[in-house]
Motif scaffolding. Structure first.
Motif, mmCIF file in Angstrom:
data_model
loop_
_atom_site.group_PDB
_atom_site.id
_atom_site.type_symbol
_atom_site.label_atom_id
_atom_site.label_comp_id
_atom_site.label_asym_id
_atom_site.label_seq_id
_atom_site.Cartn_x
_atom_site.Cartn_y
_atom_site.Cartn_z
ATOM 1 N N MET A 73 -86.651 -48.202 -32.684
ATOM 2 C CA MET A 73 -86.612 -48.738 -31.345
ATOM 3 C C MET A 73 -87.543 -47.908 -30.466
ATOM 4 O O MET A 73 -87.460 -46.687 -30.450
ATOM 5 N N VAL A 74 -88.407 -48.551 -29.751
ATOM 6 C CA VAL A 74 -89.357 -47.873 -28.880
ATOM 7 C C VAL A 74 -88.712 -47.643 -27.518
ATOM 8 O O VAL A 74 -88.088 -48.543 -26.959
ATOM 9 N N VAL A 75 -88.857 -46.440 -27.011
ATOM 10 C CA VAL A 75 -88.309 -46.091 -25.703
ATOM 11 C C VAL A 75 -89.442 -45.653 -24.801
ATOM 12 O O VAL A 75 -90.243 -44.797 -25.158
ATOM 13 N N ASN A 76 -89.508 -46.242 -23.643
ATOM 14 C CA ASN A 76 -90.509 -45.887 -22.653
ATOM 15 C C ASN A 76 -90.041 -44.629 -21.922
ATOM 16 O O ASN A 76 -88.982 -44.626 -21.312
ATOM 17 N N HIS A 77 -90.803 -43.572 -21.969
ATOM 18 C CA HIS A 77 -90.418 -42.311 -21.354
ATOM 19 C C HIS A 77 -90.326 -42.420 -19.830
ATOM 20 O O HIS A 77 -89.685 -41.599 -19.199
ATOM 21 N N ALA A 78 -90.936 -43.409 -19.237
ATOM 22 C CA ALA A 78 -90.942 -43.528 -17.784
ATOM 23 C C ALA A 78 -89.693 -44.214 -17.240
ATOM 24 O O ALA A 78 -89.419 -44.135 -16.058
ATOM 25 N N SER A 79 -88.933 -44.881 -18.085
ATOM 26 C CA SER A 79 -87.769 -45.609 -17.592
ATOM 27 C C SER A 79 -86.484 -44.839 -17.873
ATOM 28 O O SER A 79 -86.411 -44.024 -18.778
ATOM 29 N N THR A 80 -85.467 -45.120 -17.055
ATOM 30 C CA THR A 80 -84.148 -44.550 -17.260
ATOM 31 C C THR A 80 -83.306 -45.587 -17.982
ATOM 32 O O THR A 80 -83.191 -46.719 -17.527
ATOM 33 N N LEU A 81 -82.747 -45.200 -19.098
ATOM 34 C CA LEU A 81 -81.949 -46.126 -19.888
ATOM 35 C C LEU A 81 -80.555 -46.254 -19.290
ATOM 36 O O LEU A 81 -79.997 -45.296 -18.764
ATOM 37 N N SER A 82 -79.977 -47.429 -19.387
ATOM 38 C CA SER A 82 -78.698 -47.720 -18.743
ATOM 39 C C SER A 82 -77.507 -47.309 -19.599
ATOM 40 O O SER A 82 -77.624 -47.120 -20.819
ATOM 41 N N VAL A 83 -76.357 -47.227 -18.949
ATOM 42 C CA VAL A 83 -75.104 -46.957 -19.656
ATOM 43 C C VAL A 83 -74.855 -48.066 -20.672
ATOM 44 O O VAL A 83 -74.497 -47.792 -21.817
ATOM 45 N N GLU A 84 -75.054 -49.302 -20.260
ATOM 46 C CA GLU A 84 -74.836 -50.445 -21.156
ATOM 47 C C GLU A 84 -75.741 -50.359 -22.395
ATOM 48 O O GLU A 84 -75.315 -50.690 -23.505
ATOM 49 N N TYR A 85 -76.967 -49.928 -22.216
ATOM 50 C CA TYR A 85 -77.891 -49.745 -23.342
ATOM 51 C C TYR A 85 -77.267 -48.798 -24.364
ATOM 52 O O TYR A 85 -77.234 -49.081 -25.562
ATOM 53 N N PHE A 86 -76.761 -47.654 -23.884
ATOM 54 C CA PHE A 86 -76.192 -46.663 -24.796
ATOM 55 C C PHE A 86 -74.875 -47.122 -25.401
ATOM 56 O O PHE A 86 -74.581 -46.809 -26.557
ATOM 57 N N ILE A 87 -74.071 -47.873 -24.645
ATOM 58 C CA ILE A 87 -72.839 -48.422 -25.212
ATOM 59 C C ILE A 87 -73.186 -49.309 -26.396
ATOM 60 O O ILE A 87 -72.609 -49.171 -27.486
ATOM 61 N N GLN A 88 -74.125 -50.214 -26.202
ATOM 62 C CA GLN A 88 -74.528 -51.127 -27.267
ATOM 63 C C GLN A 88 -75.122 -50.367 -28.454
ATOM 64 O O GLN A 88 -74.827 -50.679 -29.611
ATOM 65 N N TYR A 89 -75.959 -49.394 -28.171
ATOM 66 C CA TYR A 89 -76.611 -48.614 -29.225
ATOM 67 C C TYR A 89 -75.572 -47.841 -30.037
ATOM 68 O O TYR A 89 -75.569 -47.875 -31.275
ATOM 69 N N LEU A 90 -74.658 -47.145 -29.339
ATOM 70 C CA LEU A 90 -73.627 -46.371 -30.030
ATOM 71 C C LEU A 90 -72.726 -47.269 -30.862
ATOM 72 O O LEU A 90 -72.389 -46.934 -32.004
ATOM 73 N N GLU A 91 -72.321 -48.410 -30.301
ATOM 74 C CA GLU A 91 -71.469 -49.333 -31.047
ATOM 75 C C GLU A 91 -72.184 -49.869 -32.284
ATOM 76 O O GLU A 91 -71.565 -50.036 -33.339
ATOM 77 N N LEU A 92 -73.459 -50.115 -32.177
ATOM 78 C CA LEU A 92 -74.240 -50.559 -33.326
ATOM 79 C C LEU A 92 -74.283 -49.483 -34.413
ATOM 80 O O LEU A 92 -74.082 -49.766 -35.598
ATOM 81 N N VAL A 93 -74.514 -48.250 -34.014
ATOM 82 C CA VAL A 93 -74.554 -47.134 -34.964
ATOM 83 C C VAL A 93 -73.190 -46.972 -35.639
ATOM 84 O O VAL A 93 -73.097 -46.805 -36.857
ATOM 85 N N ILE A 94 -72.115 -47.041 -34.847
ATOM 86 C CA ILE A 94 -70.759 -46.895 -35.385
ATOM 87 C C ILE A 94 -70.473 -47.974 -36.418
ATOM 88 O O ILE A 94 -69.985 -47.683 -37.517
ATOM 89 N N LYS A 95 -70.779 -49.218 -36.077
ATOM 90 C CA LYS A 95 -70.482 -50.335 -36.987
ATOM 91 C C LYS A 95 -71.382 -50.335 -38.217
ATOM 92 O O LYS A 95 -70.920 -50.532 -39.338
ATOM 93 N N SER A 96 -72.660 -50.121 -38.010
ATOM 94 C CA SER A 96 -73.588 -50.219 -39.137
ATOM 95 C C SER A 96 -73.435 -49.064 -40.121
ATOM 96 O O SER A 96 -73.624 -49.245 -41.322
ATOM 97 N N ARG A 97 -73.095 -47.888 -39.621
ATOM 98 C CA ARG A 97 -72.946 -46.724 -40.495
ATOM 99 C C ARG A 97 -71.492 -46.453 -40.864
ATOM 100 O O ARG A 97 -71.226 -45.545 -41.646
ATOM 101 N N GLN A 98 -70.586 -47.205 -40.226
ATOM 102 C CA GLN A 98 -69.150 -47.024 -40.444
ATOM 103 C C GLN A 98 -68.744 -45.563 -40.242
ATOM 104 O O GLN A 98 -68.174 -44.917 -41.128
ATOM 105 N N ILE A 99 -69.065 -45.067 -39.036
ATOM 106 C CA ILE A 99 -68.767 -43.683 -38.697
ATOM 107 C C ILE A 99 -67.975 -43.641 -37.385
ATOM 108 O O ILE A 99 -67.835 -44.648 -36.690
ATOM 109 N N THR A 100 -67.480 -42.465 -37.045
ATOM 110 C CA THR A 100 -66.717 -42.279 -35.815
ATOM 111 C C THR A 100 -67.658 -42.148 -34.620
ATOM 112 O O THR A 100 -68.871 -41.937 -34.786
ATOM 113 N N LEU A 101 -67.074 -42.218 -33.437
ATOM 114 C CA LEU A 101 -67.862 -42.029 -32.222
ATOM 115 C C LEU A 101 -68.497 -40.643 -32.207
ATOM 116 O O LEU A 101 -69.667 -40.506 -31.849
#
Length: 73
Positions: A1-29
């Motif tokens: 995933m490409v991240v633009n260094h000039a922008s501030t990422l949102s809380v919702e972005y990280f919620i979605q990203y973390l939930e994806l990592v948790i589900k896809s890797r079957q790991i804890t928070l």
């Protein structure tokens, strides 16, 4: 995933990203949090700025709260 260094990422972005990592890797928070720190932030939680780091922490707290509410129900 490409991240633009000039922008501030949102809380919702990280919620979605973390939930994806948790589900896809079957790991804890906590494991997903460490994965993100290592891979996404490359070991530097302030790599994308203070605001982005703060929103990452807010997303973690949001997911923790959601998990706690689910455990109660």
């Amino acid at each position: 995933m490409v991240v633009n260094h000039a922008s501030t990422l949102s809380v919702e972005y990280f919620i979605q990203y973390l939930e994806l990592v948790i589900k896809s890797r079957q790991i804890t928070l906590k494991e997903a949090e460490q994965y993100m720190r290592d891979q996404f932030f490359k070991g530097n939680p302030h790599l994308y700025g203070e605001s982005t780091a703060s929103r990452f922490k807010q997303a973690i707290k949001h997911i923790e709260k959601k998990e706690n509410e689910n455990e109660r129900n």
